[in-house]
Design an enzyme around this catalytic site. Structure first.
Site, PDB file in Angstrom:
ATOM      1  N   ASN A 184      -6.891  -1.011   6.444  1.00 23.27           N
ATOM      2  CA  ASN A 184      -6.473  -1.584   7.727  1.00 23.27           C
ATOM      3  C   ASN A 184      -4.951  -1.703   7.865  1.00 23.27           C
ATOM      4  OD1 ASN A 184      -6.745  -3.642  10.157  1.00 23.27           O
ATOM      5  ND2 ASN A 184      -5.561  -4.688   8.556  1.00 23.27           N
TER       6      ASN A 184
ATOM      7  N   VAL B 212       0.810  -1.227   0.000  1.00 25.12           N
ATOM      8  CA  VAL B 212       0.000   0.000   0.000  1.00 25.12           C
ATOM      9  C   VAL B 212       0.841   1.273   0.000  1.00 25.12           C
ATOM     10  CG1 VAL B 212      -1.965  -1.138   1.128  1.00 25.12           C
ATOM     11  CG2 VAL B 212      -0.277   0.087   2.539  1.00 25.12           C
TER      12      VAL B 212
ATOM     13  N   TYR C 110       3.192   7.441  14.956  1.00 22.71           N
ATOM     14  CA  TYR C 110       1.960   6.649  14.838  1.00 22.71           C
ATOM     15  C   TYR C 110       0.737   7.491  15.202  1.00 22.71           C
ATOM     16  CZ  TYR C 110      -1.060   2.520  15.537  1.00 22.71           C
ATOM     17  OH  TYR C 110      -2.066   1.574  15.482  1.00 22.71           O
TER      18      TYR C 110
ATOM     19  N   LYS D 188      -2.249   8.518  12.634  1.00 27.12           N
ATOM     20  CA  LYS D 188      -3.645   8.126  12.865  1.00 27.12           C
ATOM     21  C   LYS D 188      -4.548   9.351  12.981  1.00 27.12           C
ATOM     22  CE  LYS D 188      -3.272   3.589  12.801  1.00 27.12           C
ATOM     23  NZ  LYS D 188      -3.888   2.807  11.714  1.00 27.12           N
TER      24      LYS D 188
HETATM   25  N1  LIG Z   1      -3.138  -4.230  17.392  1.00 31.21           N
HETATM   26  C1  LIG Z   1      -3.653  -3.204  18.061  1.00 31.21           C
HETATM   27  O1  LIG Z   1      -3.707  -3.194  19.306  1.00 31.21           O
HETATM   28  C2  LIG Z   1      -4.209  -2.024  17.304  1.00 31.21           C
HETATM   29  C3  LIG Z   1      -4.832  -0.996  18.030  1.00 31.21           C
HETATM   30  C4  LIG Z   1      -5.348   0.085  17.359  1.00 31.21           C
HETATM   31  C5  LIG Z   1      -5.263   0.149  15.974  1.00 31.21           C
HETATM   32  N2  LIG Z   1      -4.649  -0.846  15.291  1.00 31.21           N
HETATM   33  C6  LIG Z   1      -4.578  -0.740  13.836  1.00 31.21           C
HETATM   34  O2  LIG Z   1      -5.174  -1.892  13.278  1.00 31.21           O
HETATM   35  C7  LIG Z   1      -4.544  -2.204  12.037  1.00 31.21           C
HETATM   36  C8  LIG Z   1      -4.075  -3.656  12.034  1.00 31.21           C
HETATM   37  O3  LIG Z   1      -3.186  -3.843  13.109  1.00 31.21           O
HETATM   38  P1  LIG Z   1      -2.626  -5.292  13.502  1.00 31.21           P
HETATM   39  O4  LIG Z   1      -2.222  -5.219  14.912  1.00 31.21           O
HETATM   40  O5  LIG Z   1      -3.590  -6.334  13.049  1.00 31.21           O
HETATM   41  O6  LIG Z   1      -1.297  -5.345  12.613  1.00 31.21           O
HETATM   42  P2  LIG Z   1      -0.393  -6.602  12.173  1.00 31.21           P
HETATM   43  O7  LIG Z   1      -0.774  -7.837  12.882  1.00 31.21           O
HETATM   44  O8  LIG Z   1       1.023  -6.127  12.213  1.00 31.21           O
HETATM   45  O9  LIG Z   1      -0.809  -6.792  10.632  1.00 31.21           O
HETATM   46  C9  LIG Z   1      -0.535  -5.765   9.715  1.00 31.21           C
HETATM   47  C10 LIG Z   1      -1.088  -6.159   8.354  1.00 31.21           C
HETATM   48  O10 LIG Z   1      -0.767  -5.097   7.430  1.00 31.21           O
HETATM   49  C11 LIG Z   1      -0.024  -5.650   6.348  1.00 31.21           C
HETATM   50  N3  LIG Z   1       0.931  -4.665   5.855  1.00 31.21           N
HETATM   51  C12 LIG Z   1       1.983  -4.112   6.523  1.00 31.21           C
HETATM   52  N4  LIG Z   1       2.650  -3.286   5.704  1.00 31.21           N
HETATM   53  C13 LIG Z   1       2.005  -3.328   4.504  1.00 31.21           C
HETATM   54  C14 LIG Z   1       2.217  -2.707   3.259  1.00 31.21           C
HETATM   55  N5  LIG Z   1       3.235  -1.854   3.056  1.00 31.21           N
HETATM   56  N6  LIG Z   1       1.366  -2.989   2.236  1.00 31.21           N
HETATM   57  C15 LIG Z   1       0.348  -3.847   2.414  1.00 31.21           C
HETATM   58  N7  LIG Z   1       0.072  -4.463   3.574  1.00 31.21           N
HETATM   59  C16 LIG Z   1       0.911  -4.205   4.596  1.00 31.21           C
HETATM   60  C17 LIG Z   1       0.671  -6.893   6.936  1.00 31.21           C
HETATM   61  O11 LIG Z   1       1.028  -7.822   5.937  1.00 31.21           O
HETATM   62  P3  LIG Z   1       2.519  -7.818   5.266  1.00 31.21           P
HETATM   63  O12 LIG Z   1       3.497  -7.521   6.361  1.00 31.21           O
HETATM   64  O13 LIG Z   1       2.679  -9.167   4.645  1.00 31.21           O
HETATM   65  O14 LIG Z   1       2.489  -6.734   4.220  1.00 31.21           O
HETATM   66  C18 LIG Z   1      -0.461  -7.427   7.809  1.00 31.21           C
HETATM   67  O15 LIG Z   1      -1.403  -8.115   7.032  1.00 31.21           O
HETATM   68  C19 LIG Z   1      -3.434  -1.179  11.854  1.00 31.21           C
HETATM   69  O16 LIG Z   1      -3.884  -0.090  11.080  1.00 31.21           O
HETATM   70  C20 LIG Z   1      -3.156  -0.725  13.275  1.00 31.21           C
HETATM   71  O17 LIG Z   1      -2.592   0.561  13.309  1.00 31.21           O
HETATM   72  C21 LIG Z   1      -4.107  -1.944  15.918  1.00 31.21           C
END
Ligand SMILES: NC(=O)c1ccc[n+]([C@@H]2O[C@H](COP(=O)([O-])OP(=O)(O)OC[C@H]3O[C@@H](n4cnc5c(N)ncnc54)[C@H](OP(=O)(O)O)[C@@H]3O)[C@@H](O)[C@H]2O)c1
Length: 274
Positions: A93, A67, A172, A176
């Site tokens: 996401n 992305v 971050y 956001k």
């Molecule tokens: N976890 C939390 O507590 C939390 C809290 C608030 C908000 N969020 C938000 O929720 C979302 C998901 O978080 P998560 O914790 O599920 O993250 P995660 O487990 O690290 O997963 C991130 C996903 O994004 C993909 N990604 C990363 N870089 C990318 C790129 N350049 N192009 C395309 N895809 C990419 C990764 O796949 P690849 O690495 O294979 O590309 C993976 O599928 C994020 O926006 C995060 O900021 C998370």
């Protein structure tokens, strides 16, 4: 109409649908009847999610895409235009947090003896590129596809409770906050065409990322436990809490330009442990 109609499938794209929250959102949407496409960079992870879903009787489709790369995002949307029903839901996401404190301060043994480490520029740029520019790059192609097809769709941007500012998270939090601003801007620009934009703002998610970091660092685990004690409901949110909110945002055609906070009542911007 922002709900897929039986016999007339509509596409939902979930960026970062190959792991964590995105994978849970994608499975939920596919179960609701969306033609669901996940994207991410790792072929292996994409294949694994498609396979696991199939074992549960759920169909996911996958396109490898980065992305942060405009050419890769263009190719993703070309593939969607050729091989998927019209795009009606785009879930931005994909995200990641590489933030530090603005200036890291480590106290030395002697009074006044401090080691200072300014926030590296590369992790600032990496975080903003992924969390903010990535949302912009995908959002503009999604809106273009919806306008071209005449689809009254919805773009759902995943923000975070720390968009209000949070200790150690300059890049971050700023990214956001930018995502929430983009959401409001897109809502007013696209509303006249029936296209909506909604942000969903999770608190800490009780998922793989949290468990991984807490297992790797007892200090992190202790901090998170203290932080949870300051959440009004004293609980984290689940991936399912967020997935159902995304589906709600897609379904409820009166909602646009707003941030749906799913965070147990909110997070303090800092807690001091010990
Ligand atoms: N976890 C939390 O507590 C939390 C809290 C608030 C908000 N969020 C938000 O929720 C979302 C998901 O978080 P998560 O914790 O599920 O993250 P995660 O487990 O690290 O997963 C991130 C996903 O994004 C993909 N990604 C990363 N870089 C990318 C790129 N350049 N192009 C395309 N895809 C990419 C990764 O796949 P690849 O690495 O294979 O590309 C993976 O599928 C994020 O926006 C995060 O900021 C998370």
């Amino acid at each position: 109409m922002s709900e897929p109609i039986a016999g007339s499938p509509r596409t939902a794209l979930v960026t970062g649908g190959s792991r964590g929250l995105g994978a849970a959102i994608a499975r939920h949407l596919a179960r609701e009847g969306w033609h669901t496409v996940i994207c991410g960079r790792s072929e292996e992870d994409l294949d694994a999610r498609v396979r696991e879903a199939a074992e549960e009787g759920v169909e996911l489709h996958r396109v490898r895409a980065d992305v942060t790369d405009p050419a890769s995002v263009d190719a993703l949307f070309e593939e969607l235009a050729e091989s998927a029903p019209p795009l009606e839901l785009c879930v931005n996401n994909a995200g990641g947090n590489y933030s530090h404190r603005l200036v890291g301060v480590r106290e030395g043994d002697d009074p006044g003896d401090r080691e200072l480490k300014p926030h590296p520029v590369d992790t600032w740029e990496r975080t903003v590129r992924l969390c903010l520019t990535g949302v912009f790059l995908v959002g503009r192609r999604a809106a273009e596809a919806m306008l071209r097809d005449g689809t009254p769709g919805v773009i759902v941007n995943i923000s975070s409770a720390v968009s209000a500012g949070s200790y150690g998270q300059s890049a971050y939090s700023a990214a956001k906050a930018g995502v929430e601003s983009l959401t409001r801007t897109w809502a007013v620009e696209l509303g006249e065409y029936g296209i909506r934009a909604v942000a969903v703002s999770p608190g800490v998610i009780d998922g793989a990322a949290l468990r991984r970091r807490s297992a790797a660092s007892p200090r992190h685990a202790a901090y998170m436990e203290a932080l949870r004690g300051h959440v009004p409901l004293r609980r984290w949110c689940s991936e399912q809490d967020i997935a159902t909110t995304v589906a709600f945002a897609a379904r409820n055609t009166a909602i646009t330009g707003t941030v749906l906070e799913v965070d147990g009542g909110g997070l303090p911007s800092r807690v001091v442990v010990g």
